[in-house]
Write a protein that holds these residues in place. Structure first.
Motif, PDB file in Angstrom:
ATOM      1  N   PRO A 296       0.830  -1.214   0.000  1.00  0.00           N
ATOM      2  CA  PRO A 296       0.000   0.000   0.000  1.00  0.00           C
ATOM      3  C   PRO A 296       0.857   1.253   0.000  1.00  0.00           C
ATOM      4  O   PRO A 296       1.835   1.345   0.730  1.00  0.00           O
ATOM      5  N   GLN A 297       0.499   2.200  -0.842  1.00  0.00           N
ATOM      6  CA  GLN A 297       1.243   3.438  -0.943  1.00  0.00           C
ATOM      7  C   GLN A 297       0.572   4.531  -0.124  1.00  0.00           C
ATOM      8  O   GLN A 297      -0.626   4.479   0.142  1.00  0.00           O
ATOM      9  N   LEU A 298       1.366   5.532   0.248  1.00  0.00           N
ATOM     10  CA  LEU A 298       0.846   6.618   1.072  1.00  0.00           C
ATOM     11  C   LEU A 298      -0.050   7.530   0.258  1.00  0.00           C
ATOM     12  O   LEU A 298       0.279   7.911  -0.857  1.00  0.00           O
ATOM     13  N   VAL A 299      -1.218   7.857   0.820  1.00  0.00           N
ATOM     14  CA  VAL A 299      -2.101   8.850   0.229  1.00  0.00           C
ATOM     15  C   VAL A 299      -2.436   9.860   1.302  1.00  0.00           C
ATOM     16  O   VAL A 299      -2.262   9.619   2.488  1.00  0.00           O
TER      17      VAL A 299
ATOM     18  N   ASP B 256      12.111   1.824  12.110  1.00  0.00           N
ATOM     19  CA  ASP B 256      12.566   0.440  12.050  1.00  0.00           C
ATOM     20  C   ASP B 256      11.990  -0.194  10.793  1.00  0.00           C
ATOM     21  O   ASP B 256      10.765  -0.338  10.667  1.00  0.00           O
ATOM     22  N   GLN B 257      12.848  -0.573   9.851  1.00  0.00           N
ATOM     23  CA  GLN B 257      12.373  -1.050   8.551  1.00  0.00           C
ATOM     24  C   GLN B 257      11.475  -2.270   8.681  1.00  0.00           C
ATOM     25  O   GLN B 257      10.473  -2.388   7.975  1.00  0.00           O
ATOM     26  N   ALA B 258      11.822  -3.180   9.577  1.00  0.00           N
ATOM     27  CA  ALA B 258      11.019  -4.389   9.736  1.00  0.00           C
ATOM     28  C   ALA B 258       9.611  -4.043  10.205  1.00  0.00           C
ATOM     29  O   ALA B 258       8.625  -4.638   9.750  1.00  0.00           O
ATOM     30  N   THR B 259       9.508  -3.070  11.112  1.00  0.00           N
ATOM     31  CA  THR B 259       8.187  -2.659  11.604  1.00  0.00           C
ATOM     32  C   THR B 259       7.369  -2.026  10.492  1.00  0.00           C
ATOM     33  O   THR B 259       6.184  -2.346  10.313  1.00  0.00           O
ATOM     34  N   GLU B 260       7.979  -1.128   9.732  1.00  0.00           N
ATOM     35  CA  GLU B 260       7.241  -0.481   8.644  1.00  0.00           C
ATOM     36  C   GLU B 260       6.730  -1.498   7.634  1.00  0.00           C
ATOM     37  O   GLU B 260       5.552  -1.473   7.238  1.00  0.00           O
ATOM     38  N   MET B 261       7.589  -2.420   7.226  1.00  0.00           N
ATOM     39  CA  MET B 261       7.179  -3.402   6.227  1.00  0.00           C
ATOM     40  C   MET B 261       6.126  -4.357   6.781  1.00  0.00           C
ATOM     41  O   MET B 261       5.199  -4.755   6.067  1.00  0.00           O
ATOM     42  N   ARG B 262       6.240  -4.719   8.059  1.00  0.00           N
ATOM     43  CA  ARG B 262       5.257  -5.606   8.672  1.00  0.00           C
ATOM     44  C   ARG B 262       3.883  -4.946   8.717  1.00  0.00           C
ATOM     45  O   ARG B 262       2.857  -5.583   8.434  1.00  0.00           O
ATOM     46  N   LEU B 263       3.837  -3.648   9.044  1.00  0.00           N
ATOM     47  CA  LEU B 263       2.559  -2.948   9.108  1.00  0.00           C
ATOM     48  C   LEU B 263       1.988  -2.700   7.715  1.00  0.00           C
ATOM     49  O   LEU B 263       0.767  -2.784   7.515  1.00  0.00           O
ATOM     50  N   ARG B 264       2.844  -2.389   6.754  1.00  0.00           N
ATOM     51  CA  ARG B 264       2.353  -2.232   5.382  1.00  0.00           C
ATOM     52  C   ARG B 264       1.720  -3.533   4.882  1.00  0.00           C
ATOM     53  O   ARG B 264       0.657  -3.522   4.249  1.00  0.00           O
ATOM     54  N   GLU B 265       2.377  -4.638   5.143  1.00  0.00           N
ATOM     55  CA  GLU B 265       1.859  -5.925   4.702  1.00  0.00           C
ATOM     56  C   GLU B 265       0.567  -6.273   5.433  1.00  0.00           C
ATOM     57  O   GLU B 265      -0.375  -6.807   4.834  1.00  0.00           O
ATOM     58  N   ALA B 266       0.499  -5.956   6.736  1.00  0.00           N
ATOM     59  CA  ALA B 266      -0.725  -6.233   7.498  1.00  0.00           C
ATOM     60  C   ALA B 266      -1.897  -5.418   6.958  1.00  0.00           C
ATOM     61  O   ALA B 266      -3.026  -5.910   6.880  1.00  0.00           O
ATOM     62  N   ALA B 267      -1.643  -4.160   6.585  1.00  0.00           N
ATOM     63  CA  ALA B 267      -2.707  -3.330   6.009  1.00  0.00           C
ATOM     64  C   ALA B 267      -3.175  -3.897   4.680  1.00  0.00           C
ATOM     65  O   ALA B 267      -4.384  -3.978   4.408  1.00  0.00           O
TER      66      ALA B 267
ATOM     67  N   ARG C 253      -9.523   1.816   2.572  1.00  0.00           N
ATOM     68  CA  ARG C 253      -9.173   0.427   2.779  1.00  0.00           C
ATOM     69  C   ARG C 253      -7.799   0.057   2.193  1.00  0.00           C
ATOM     70  O   ARG C 253      -7.520   0.335   1.023  1.00  0.00           O
ATOM     71  N   GLY C 254      -6.966  -0.582   3.025  1.00  0.00           N
ATOM     72  CA  GLY C 254      -5.724  -1.168   2.548  1.00  0.00           C
ATOM     73  C   GLY C 254      -4.637  -0.199   2.177  1.00  0.00           C
ATOM     74  O   GLY C 254      -3.673  -0.581   1.504  1.00  0.00           O
ATOM     75  N   HIS C 255      -4.728   1.060   2.604  1.00  0.00           N
ATOM     76  CA  HIS C 255      -3.737   2.058   2.232  1.00  0.00           C
ATOM     77  C   HIS C 255      -2.920   2.490   3.449  1.00  0.00           C
ATOM     78  O   HIS C 255      -3.233   2.161   4.594  1.00  0.00           O
ATOM     79  N   VAL C 256      -1.868   3.253   3.177  1.00  0.00           N
ATOM     80  CA  VAL C 256      -1.136   4.000   4.207  1.00  0.00           C
ATOM     81  C   VAL C 256      -1.486   5.457   3.953  1.00  0.00           C
ATOM     82  O   VAL C 256      -1.227   5.984   2.872  1.00  0.00           O
ATOM     83  N   VAL C 257      -2.064   6.113   4.952  1.00  0.00           N
ATOM     84  CA  VAL C 257      -2.670   7.429   4.746  1.00  0.00           C
ATOM     85  C   VAL C 257      -2.075   8.449   5.727  1.00  0.00           C
ATOM     86  O   VAL C 257      -2.057   8.223   6.937  1.00  0.00           O
ATOM     87  N   LEU C 258      -1.582   9.579   5.191  1.00  0.00           N
ATOM     88  CA  LEU C 258      -1.199  10.710   6.015  1.00  0.00           C
ATOM     89  C   LEU C 258      -2.453  11.524   6.288  1.00  0.00           C
ATOM     90  O   LEU C 258      -3.079  12.045   5.359  1.00  0.00           O
ATOM     91  N   CYS C 259      -2.854  11.631   7.551  1.00  0.00           N
ATOM     92  CA  CYS C 259      -4.155  12.235   7.862  1.00  0.00           C
ATOM     93  C   CYS C 259      -4.000  13.443   8.787  1.00  0.00           C
ATOM     94  O   CYS C 259      -2.939  13.705   9.330  1.00  0.00           O
TER      95      CYS C 259
END
Length: 337
Positions: free
Chosen positions: A41-44, A159-170, A331-337
């Motif tokens: 998921p990319q940031l929107v 932490d790269q592992a945390t970012e990738m884990r959360l992106r994948e979970a989303a 749904r399923g995105h990474v969002v700057l809010c």
């Protein structure tokens, strides 16, 4: 800072290796420091649509919100949810705090969550973390498996592992990872420049009274009676040293994924002459002119009133509330809010 060179990162004796003195915008540090799967998921960016209050208060099911952390910011969000939530279509699902005794007399017993592992039982639609980066690292993926998640400690994503884990979970769960702007000014414009491929540089400087810092390791030893530059360099190396103080820098990194935590520069300054202000300066560099000796630049300075010794400035509290209200429908995105 300009579009052609980047200054050496300095950790002032902290033993953090600096990046190269000169890199071009095509250098790997500036083009996706954290590798993302093609389908990640990319940031929107999102702002709350006009008329949303009317649509959410006309009898539709309320959105249940869980608050993780009951410090000053957590208490503020709980109070706003209790007082104003219904007319925004929101209700409080639960409140968790590391020290549960702090909830006594402040939160109804039925809304107190004693064990984060039992969070899914509360069936929250949105979980808001305002506690500590370790909560994001340990529980963020679990939150995202069942609900949308607003990460109030985005320094955890350094932490790269945390970012990738959360992106994948989303992506896998179809839920949204929200990153609040907090004290970041101009996040939308930074994101638009990044999307167009014209963002060449980004630097965030944060200036606070020494008592407002909660620092780790050797960085803490630099605090003193005189104004001091505590750190200057890539934001990734700074986040674990000041996890509670540089969330604004981390939000900037998420707004500028082409630069990321390794390309965005951070500068942390302790100034005893600022007992009741938090200052955030953002410097953006864009493309050079036709002659090559000029570059597009924007510099902003945000002065946020703050109580002496406070980690969070006064204006950041309503900013978080606005971010919470915008957390829906992505749904399923990474969002700057």
């Amino acid at each position: 800072m300009n579009g052609r060179t980047r200054t050496r990162g300095r950790a002032f004796g902290l033993g953090i290796p600096p990046p190269p003195q000169t890199v071009t915008p095509s250098h790997p540090l500036l083009r996706g420091a954290v590798p993302c799967p093609r389908d990640a998921p990319q940031l929107v960016l999102v702002s709350r649509p006009r008329g949303e209050r009317a649509r959410m208060s006309d009898g539709l099911a309320r959105r249940k919100v869980g608050i993780v952390g009951f410090g000053h910011l957590g208490q503020y969000l709980v109070r706003r949810l209790q007082e104003e939530g219904p007319r925004h279509g929101l209700e409080l699902a639960f409140v968790w705090n590391r020290d549960a005794r702090k909830l006594q007399g402040q939160v109804p017993a039925s809304l107190q969550l004693q064990d984060l592992a039992r969070c899914p039982e509360r069936e929250a639609d949105l979980v808001v973390e305002v506690a500590h980066p370790c909560i994001v690292q340990d529980h963020g993926a679990t939150f995202l498996s069942r609900a949308d998640f607003m990460v109030g400690s985005p320094t955890s994503l350094a932490d790269q592992a945390t970012e990738m884990r959360l992106r994948e979970a989303a992506r896998r769960g179809g839920h949204t990872l929200y990153v609040p702007r907090g004290a970041l000014w101009g996040g939308e414009d930074i994101q638009r420049m990044d999307d167009r491929g014209v963002l060449q540089g980004l630097k965030v400087t944060m200036i606070k009274h020494p008592d407002s810092f909660r620092l780790e390791g050797a960085l803490r030893k630099r605090l003193g009676a005189a104004r001091a530059v505590l750190y200057e360099g890539p934001v990734r190396a700074l986040c674990p040293l000041a996890p509670n103080n540089v969330n604004t820098m981390a939000a900037a990194c998420m707004a500028a994924p082409s630069l990321g935590f390794d390309g965005v520069q951070g500068c942390l300054i302790a100034d005893p002459s600022l007992p009741d202000w938090h200052v955030v300066e953002v410097e953006v560099t864009g493309p050079s002119g036709e002659c090559g000796d000029q570059a597009f630049t924007v510099t902003t300075s945000r002065r946020n009133p703050a109580s002496p010794g406070a980690v969070t400035g006064a204006a950041t509290f309503p900013s978080f509330w606005s971010s919470l209200l915008a957390c829906q429908g992505h749904r399923g995105h990474v969002v700057l809010c």
